[in-house]
Enzyme design. Structure first.
Site, short mmCIF file in Angstrom:
data_model
loop_
_atom_site.label_atom_id
_atom_site.label_comp_id
_atom_site.label_asym_id
_atom_site.label_seq_id
_atom_site.Cartn_x
_atom_site.Cartn_y
_atom_site.Cartn_z
CE LYS A 78 -3.90 2.02 2.65
NZ LYS A 78 -4.76 1.88 3.84
CB SER A 155 -8.11 3.90 2.81
OG SER A 155 -7.31 3.20 3.75
CB SER A 179 -8.61 1.13 5.65
OG SER A 179 -9.28 2.34 5.45
N1 GLN Z 1 -13.33 4.62 6.12
C1 GLN Z 1 -12.73 5.10 7.31
C2 GLN Z 1 -12.33 6.53 7.16
O1 GLN Z 1 -12.58 7.07 6.16
C3 GLN Z 1 -11.58 4.22 7.71
C4 GLN Z 1 -10.36 4.52 6.96
C5 GLN Z 1 -9.21 3.66 7.39
O2 GLN Z 1 -9.39 2.67 8.09
N2 GLN Z 1 -8.02 4.10 7.04
O3 GLN Z 1 -11.79 7.12 8.04
#
Ligand code: GLN
Length: 488
Positions: A78, A155, A179
């Site tokens: 990532k 994400s 995410s």
């Molecule tokens: N969807 C969540 C957010 O937008 C979690 C994102 C994540 O876990 N990095 O904050």
């Protein structure tokens, strides 16, 4: 030779050990697959030449008898993990052409274990999002498709899409509020967020430091254990890193769950959740019973406050972490009339709309007049949520829940409606707020033929139980569906 991209990580490692093929061969097969899959936009930066060099070096090590845990396996990273000398963007324009002079501890571990890195995978900007649509490098397309193109979740959408499309044997990801698990659920892959502190955060671009955790996205539960076993470990460079040994995770994936007590939290039945997801959850309960587990109803009464608390704590920490992007030390800069003007122009040009929204929410809830009303209260809720879990552990060993309240949705459908987008995280943020391990396992296809996942949440540092329950779930669900390769 059969198609080496169809292998699991476990079988690929076995194939290389048996001399059936070399790292160079399986790496080239994956590079070809990556190039064919360009339309998915899973990569921000590819490192194919570097990967071939690493594969050759791995083959040479193997010839001398030195074999690491991930020896010769082509994997994706990532683009939130700093990689020495390789552009690292966090999918933001503000990092410009930043090439870190150092390597994250997680990828250092993986390299030491023989990883071959195919490239840096796309994500939501600074990992803020649930659909990969906030990336400044364009959205990722889910390999699973139904009439229209779908989001891969976020994400870690690039990581999940790459694994689902068989262009990487596995990938690193991070999870601040879901995410790893939500994109895994959206793509029919496995994703585990370990206990907070298992994986070092050193060299991972920070979003919300008290919630961020690294973990893998993989094709199977066992593959996720193999990857986590390489990624995790104590690191003195991260003050929140836990000085504990890894469990016997790979073996745990096959352990019987006879007598294990699986809790079913009643508060995870939410309004508006498709009936199919409720019935899949019920099916999951039957699968666990058939495997010998005892099912226990439990209550996590503060669940309804988790999402609001998360969307205060996470932006608060983000606004502080993102203060460092001022155009002075690294990344992009837009020169202004004076220092403040330069800061403003740089940050206005460099951060996308979702990141700006989080910074504004974060600075607001931390401001003198509102700190007690929002931030402090959210921290108290966080404590309550952790206590809810502690109470639940008196009567059960792990929890079974859906991973997400929906199947993957169409690109563009929710991007202008932040509240609807934030609801994606309803079943995943609790584990982050309490620091607990959680895994998503692909369990079924919905009526449109799209993947749905079920989640196991465990006690802190009890990944062994999480892997055992996930292994049992995987066996019972027997999810073998694959997306049609429409992109080739
Ligand atoms: N969807 C969540 C957010 O937008 C979690 C994102 C994540 O876990 N990095 O904050």
């Amino acid at each position: 030779m059969s198609d080496l991209t169809q292998l699991t990580l476990e079988s690929a490692l076995g194939g290389m050990a048996a001399g059936d093929f070399t790292s160079e061969e399986i790496t080239i097969a994956h590079i070809d697959a990556c190039m064919e899959a360009a339309d998915l936009n899973a990569f921000i930066t590819n490192t194919f030449e570097l990967a071939i060099d690493q594969a050759k070096a791995s083959d040479a090590r193997r010839a001398k008898g030195a074999v690491g845990k991930l020896e010769g396996a082509p994997l994706g990273v990532k683009d939130l993990f700093c990689t020495e000398g390789v552009k690292t963007t966090a999918a933001s324009q503000i990092l410009g052409d930043f090439k870190p002079p150092y390597e994250s501890s997680v990828t250092t571990n993986m390299k030491a274990d023989g990883m071959v890195m195919l490239g840096k995978l796309n994500l939501d900007e600074f990992a803020m999002g649930s659909s990969n649509e906030t990336s400044s490098y364009g959205n990722v397309v889910n390999p699973w498709k139904k009439n229209e193109e779908l989001v891969p979740g976020g994400s870690s959408g690039g990581s999940a899409a790459a694994v689902a499309a068989d262009i990487c044997l596995g990938a690193t990801a991070t999870d601040t509020g879901g995410s790893i698990r939500q994109p895994a659920s959206f793509t029919g892959t496995v994703g585990i967020k370990p206990t907070y502190g298992r994986c070092s955060r050193f060299g991972i671009v920070a979003f919300a430091s008290s919630l961020d955790q690294a973990g893998p996205i993989a094709k199977t539960v066992k593959d996720s254990a193999i990857l986590l076993d390489s990624m995790a470990g104590y690191d003195p460079k991260d003050s929140t890193s836990l000085n504990v040994d890894n469990g016997d995770w790979i073996a745990s994936c096959e352990k019987s769950i006879k007598g294990m007590r699986i809790g079913i939290p009643k508060e995870y039945t939410v309004d508006g959740m498709p009936a199919e997801i409720q019935s899949l959850w019920d099916q999951g309960v039957e699968w666990m019973k058939d495997a010998g587990a005892e099912i226990v109803p439990v209550s996590l009464p503060h669940t309804k406050y988790a999402l609001p608390a998360y969307y205060i704590v996470a932006p608060a920490e983000a606004s502080s972490n993102l203060a460092r992007y001022d155009g002075m030390r690294y990344g992009a800069r837009v020169d202004g009339e004076n220092l403040n003007d330069t800061y403003e122009r740089t940050r206005a040009a460099g951060f996308g709309p979702e990141v700006q929204r989080r910074i504004m929410i974060g600075t607001y809830v931390l401001s003198a007049g509102y700190y007690d009303a929002y931030y402090l209260r959210a921290q108290k809720v966080r404590t309550r949520i952790a206590e809810d879990f502690k109470n639940a552990w008196e009567s059960c060993d792990a929890l079974l829940t859906p991973t997400c309240p929906s199947a993957p949705f169409a690109i563009g459908r929710k991007v202008n409606d932040p509240i609807t987008m934030y609801l994606n995280d309803i079943f995943t943020v609790t584990a982050n707020l309490a620091g607990l391990p959680g895994i998503s396992v692909p369990a079924a296809l919905d009526k449109n033929g799209l993947p749905l996942g079920l989640q196991i949440i465990g006690k802190a540092l009890d990944e062994d139980t999480v892997f055992a329950a996930a292994g049992a779930l995987e066996k019972a669900a027997n999810f073998t569906a694959k997306p049609e390769k429409w992109w080739t």
